[in-house]
Enzyme design. Sequence first.
Site, short mmCIF file in Angstrom:
data_model
loop_
_atom_site.label_atom_id
_atom_site.label_comp_id
_atom_site.label_asym_id
_atom_site.label_seq_id
_atom_site.Cartn_x
_atom_site.Cartn_y
_atom_site.Cartn_z
N ASP A 8 0.85 -1.19 0.00
CA ASP A 8 0.00 0.00 0.00
C ASP A 8 0.89 1.24 0.00
OD1 ASP A 8 0.89 0.31 2.60
OD2 ASP A 8 -1.09 0.19 3.53
N CYS A 65 3.01 -3.54 4.01
CA CYS A 65 2.21 -2.34 4.30
C CYS A 65 2.92 -1.64 5.45
CB CYS A 65 0.74 -2.69 4.58
SG CYS A 65 0.42 -3.68 6.04
N THR A 67 2.63 -2.04 8.72
CA THR A 67 3.05 -3.04 9.71
C THR A 67 3.25 -4.42 9.11
OG1 THR A 67 0.75 -3.57 10.14
CG2 THR A 67 1.77 -1.90 11.57
N HIS A 98 8.46 -24.78 8.44
CA HIS A 98 7.40 -25.49 9.18
C HIS A 98 5.98 -25.27 8.65
CE1 HIS A 98 9.91 -25.97 13.15
NE2 HIS A 98 10.53 -26.44 12.08
N HIS A 133 5.23 -31.80 9.52
CA HIS A 133 4.54 -30.50 9.38
C HIS A 133 3.37 -30.56 8.40
CE1 HIS A 133 7.68 -28.77 11.76
NE2 HIS A 133 8.60 -29.23 10.93
C1 RB5 Z 1 -1.92 2.54 6.52
O1 RB5 Z 1 -1.86 3.74 7.21
C2 RB5 Z 1 -1.71 1.37 7.48
O2 RB5 Z 1 -2.85 1.22 8.26
C3 RB5 Z 1 -1.37 0.12 6.74
O3 RB5 Z 1 -0.24 0.33 5.95
C4 RB5 Z 1 -1.05 -1.10 7.58
O4 RB5 Z 1 -0.10 -0.81 8.55
C5 RB5 Z 1 -2.21 -1.83 8.11
O5 RB5 Z 1 -2.09 -2.91 8.71
#
Ligand code: RB5
Length: 146
Positions: A8, A65, A67, A98, A133
């Site tokens: 993203d 993204c 996180t 695994h 596994h």
């Molecule tokens: C975007 O701001 C953020 O929410 C997205 O990149 C991600 O971290 C969501 O899990």
Amino acid sequence: MKIAIGNDHAAVALKNEMVAYLQGLGHEVVNFGTDTNDSCNYPEFGEAVGRAVVAKEVDCGVLICGTGIGISIAANKVKGVRAAVVSEPVSARLTKLHNDANIIAFGARIVGSEMAKAILDAYLGTEYEGGRHQKRVDMIHAIEEK
Ligand code: RB5
């Protein structure tokens, strides 16, 4: 390998760096992600990469993204996807070994580019172990049928 990548707006710069890194290693990379910093919605990219992986259009997927969490949650809704979000190479190696993870995910707000490269090296350089596994991986997919 042929690798699908998706991201993203939070991960455009890191995605570009990872595309260049993977191509430098000789991989073919198919870009399903956004290429602008305009706000967009990570589920569509998680789904697109997930579908490409399950359809075997590619060998595996990489999702990034902010996180790595939202985009991997979305990908895991596609039947047949086993996306693992990691922040270091030990987990990247073990999830291939695994869980036979077919998508590796990480966060651009969590890991730097050197850590991201180490994650990709560990993931792509590991073969699924199978054996004991396999029953557990089969059990994961049996959940999709309930
Ligand atoms: C975007 O701001 C953020 O929410 C997205 O990149 C991600 O971290 C969501 O899990």
